[in-house]
Design an enzyme around this catalytic site. Structure first.
Site, short mmCIF file in Angstrom:
data_model
loop_
_atom_site.label_atom_id
_atom_site.label_comp_id
_atom_site.label_asym_id
_atom_site.label_seq_id
_atom_site.Cartn_x
_atom_site.Cartn_y
_atom_site.Cartn_z
N TYR B 120 6.65 4.81 -14.81
CA TYR B 120 5.63 4.37 -15.93
C TYR B 120 5.82 5.15 -17.43
O TYR B 120 5.14 4.67 -18.28
CB TYR B 120 4.30 4.70 -15.51
CG TYR B 120 3.92 3.86 -14.14
CD1 TYR B 120 4.46 4.22 -13.14
CD2 TYR B 120 2.80 2.97 -14.41
CE1 TYR B 120 4.11 3.51 -11.89
CE2 TYR B 120 2.58 2.19 -13.25
CZ TYR B 120 3.11 2.47 -11.80
OH TYR B 120 2.66 1.74 -11.02
N LYS B 167 10.99 11.15 -2.66
CA LYS B 167 12.09 10.37 -2.11
C LYS B 167 13.44 11.15 -2.96
O LYS B 167 14.48 10.85 -3.62
CB LYS B 167 12.44 9.05 -2.69
CG LYS B 167 13.64 8.40 -2.40
CD LYS B 167 13.72 7.59 -0.84
CE LYS B 167 14.86 7.05 -0.32
NZ LYS B 167 14.77 6.82 1.08
N ASP B 199 9.45 6.72 2.34
CA ASP B 199 10.04 5.58 3.10
C ASP B 199 9.38 5.93 4.61
O ASP B 199 8.61 5.25 5.35
CB ASP B 199 11.35 5.30 3.32
CG ASP B 199 12.37 6.45 3.07
OD1 ASP B 199 12.06 7.65 2.89
OD2 ASP B 199 13.65 6.12 3.82
N ASP B 223 1.18 4.58 -6.34
CA ASP B 223 0.89 3.18 -6.36
C ASP B 223 1.07 2.36 -5.05
O ASP B 223 0.21 1.57 -4.53
CB ASP B 223 1.70 2.36 -7.61
CG ASP B 223 1.46 1.03 -7.66
OD1 ASP B 223 0.08 0.63 -7.93
OD2 ASP B 223 2.39 0.29 -7.78
N ASP B 227 -1.67 1.67 -1.90
CA ASP B 227 -2.07 0.06 -1.58
C ASP B 227 -1.69 -0.17 -0.24
O ASP B 227 -2.33 -0.99 0.52
CB ASP B 227 -1.13 -0.77 -2.66
CG ASP B 227 -2.06 -1.41 -3.76
OD1 ASP B 227 -2.84 -0.43 -4.21
OD2 ASP B 227 -1.62 -2.30 -4.31
#
Ligand code: IPM
Ligand code: IPM
Lengths: 326, 326
Positions: B120, B167, B199, B223, B227
């Protein structure tokens, strides 16, 4: 024609499920030459290198590679091996099998994950004590190559089209280039596409997985979203994958080394054997590929089953049952 | 003391749920001064700008901002508004409510998402016709600030500790710096942490959400993973969020503009009203915050319900029922 197959069992249950897949392949009337090589934590412990040069070279020259799993060194093994086969796409089916407990039994997805770039380009810098950066790379050429593969894939498998999952509302240049290039190629090819933001995909695939089918995405998005789908079908235990390049390919189960059960000979060989079925298809043996896939599905539904699926069969009980059903 | 609250309804159902939240707040014995401002597709259509400077300035000076939703222009509105309040953390609870259909009813998670950097940071370049790049930025200072907040959060809310999702096996320098910094701060503060690859989190949260609790993560991971959790609790419709900065904060429902039902006065105001409850807590009105949260939960369980939850009540029926239960 003899197919030369590199066999790289790796660590943990990789050592159990990879020979099981080789046994299944040996039971077919196809000429294989299997060449074994080492990779992973154990060989790193012994030699200092997780991926010996000769293993890399073997994967880079064999017709196909069967990889098992690696432990702590997973990234040091699998990322260079994908490079060795020049793999530009990671094909990850995520399908719930009848008789297997799944959060979302109606899940039947195939992820086509870009396999060379994005954050995996690996360009990182610690600029100052405070600041680290990573350069995420997206190329039109890699996006185009993936898109051509996706179009071939949906045509061959008689799918209606595919969904492009991305985050181009934030990563406008990079995911924008990815999305636009993939959509353009599909339009040239007359393949239908739609698109979804990767965060919205994460919500909607839980609510109603049947609305998706073939999903084309950048590297990290494919990593996370396919693992999410794995959760919906009941875990990584049953998921195969293919890392496909222009001249060769590497096949691996999505699961890891399962250190808690490694050595007990009760590892579920299904994902590795389905990966071998994907290899059969890749090598042009469609009929045998379908037969192996069907034998695995029957065995998943009717048993024998390994303990992860509530049974008490061993890896070789299951492998033998699959071979008997061929 | 009067709290100055910027009210930015935005587009679509933002125009219906935001006034509903204001009504609930007005029914309390607290001094608010509400100042309304525009943002989103409609104002862009009218003036060329999705986020007028005066809206930005208002958010940057008010004690708190209540934001609704924006359509196509969502990123152009919400990312600068987060900046306006200098928000360094996005707090996203994802909780399944009794009586609401959920894929995983046992889900009760809180995501603490880094809110300023990662992909971002927005540094993108189209280097050549073929190549686009994005520079992902991670700083020790932002990671430290988030970690301090996370430690305060788990202490105040009597959680046992938190999980760091990242990650770092691929993004070694950047997510490595994030993970190490957050873990270090937690250790200094005596807060327990564990870590999980993002993951793997995606798989495991589907299989067994109860194993997680408070999850601290980089911006894009937060994000997507929040969700995903929204999918597990039955959709974005019920999720609130807080964008917290050092001196002010912005509160928004996680849902979008719902163009299919916008204008019908049947939008579910729950997520926006729970966001207002988070604002009450932020402003120091813990008791009222809990009362509003409880009134929403009772209304979700006992009705009246809007059509998205199978009822036929209007937005104002639900809002009035919540006010009656206070
Ligand atoms: C081990 C890791 C580097 C790898 C990846 O991120 O691609 C794994 O998660 C996978 O999906 O095969
Ligand atoms: C609209 C978009 C820029 C935003 C984000 O990516 O943060 C949204 O998905 C969210 O989570 O609030």
């Amino acid at each position: 024609m003899t197919h030369e197959i590199a066999v790289v069992p790796g660590d943990g249950i990789g050592q159990e499920v990879t020979p099981a897949a080789v046994e299944v392949l040996e039971s077919l009337d196809i000429d294989f030459e299997f060449v074994e090589a080492e990779a992973g934590d154990a060989v790193k412990e012994a030699t200092g290198e997780a991926l010996p040069q000769e293993t890399y070279d073997l994967a880079a020259s064999a017709d196909a590679t069967l990889f098992g799993a690696a432990g702590e060194t997973a990234a040091d093994v699998i990322l260079p091996l994908r490079e060795a086969v020049d793999s530009f796409v990671n094909v990850r089916p995520a399908k719930a099998y009848p008789g297997i407990d799944a959060v979302r039994p109606e899940t039947d997805l195939v992820f086509l994950r870009e396999n060379t770039e994005g954050v995996y380009a690996g360009i990182e810098d610690r600029l100052t004590e405070d600041v680290a950066t990573l350069t995420r790379v997206t190329t039109q050429s890699a996006s185009r190559r993936l898109a051509e593969f996706a179009c071939d894939y949906v045509e061959d498998s008689e799918h209606d089209g595919f969904t492009i999952a991305h985050k181009a509302n934030v990563m406008r240049e990079t995911d924008g280039l990815f999305r636009d290039t993939v959509a353009e190629v599909a339009e040239e090819r007359g393949v239908e596409t739609d698109e979804v933001l990767m965060d919205a995909f994460a919500t909607h695939v839980c609510l109603d997985p049947a609305q998706f089918d073939v999903v084309v995405c950048p590297n990290l998005a494919g990593d996370v979203l396919s693992d999410l789908a794995a959760g919906l079908v009941g875990g990584l235990g049953l998921l195969p994958s293919a890392n496909v390049g222009p001249d060769r390919a590497l096949f691996e189960p999505v699961h890891g080394t399962a250190p808690d059960i490694a050595g007990d000979e009760v590892a579920n060989p299904a994902a590795k054997i389905i990966s071998a079925a994907m290899m059969l298809d890749y090598l042009g043996h469609e009929e045998e590929s379908e037969a192996v896939q069907a034998a695995v599905e029957t065995t998943l539904a009717e048993g024998p089953r390994t303990p992860d699926l509530g049974g008490d069969a061993s890896t070789s009980d299951v492998t033998n049952a699959i071979i008997d059903r061929l």
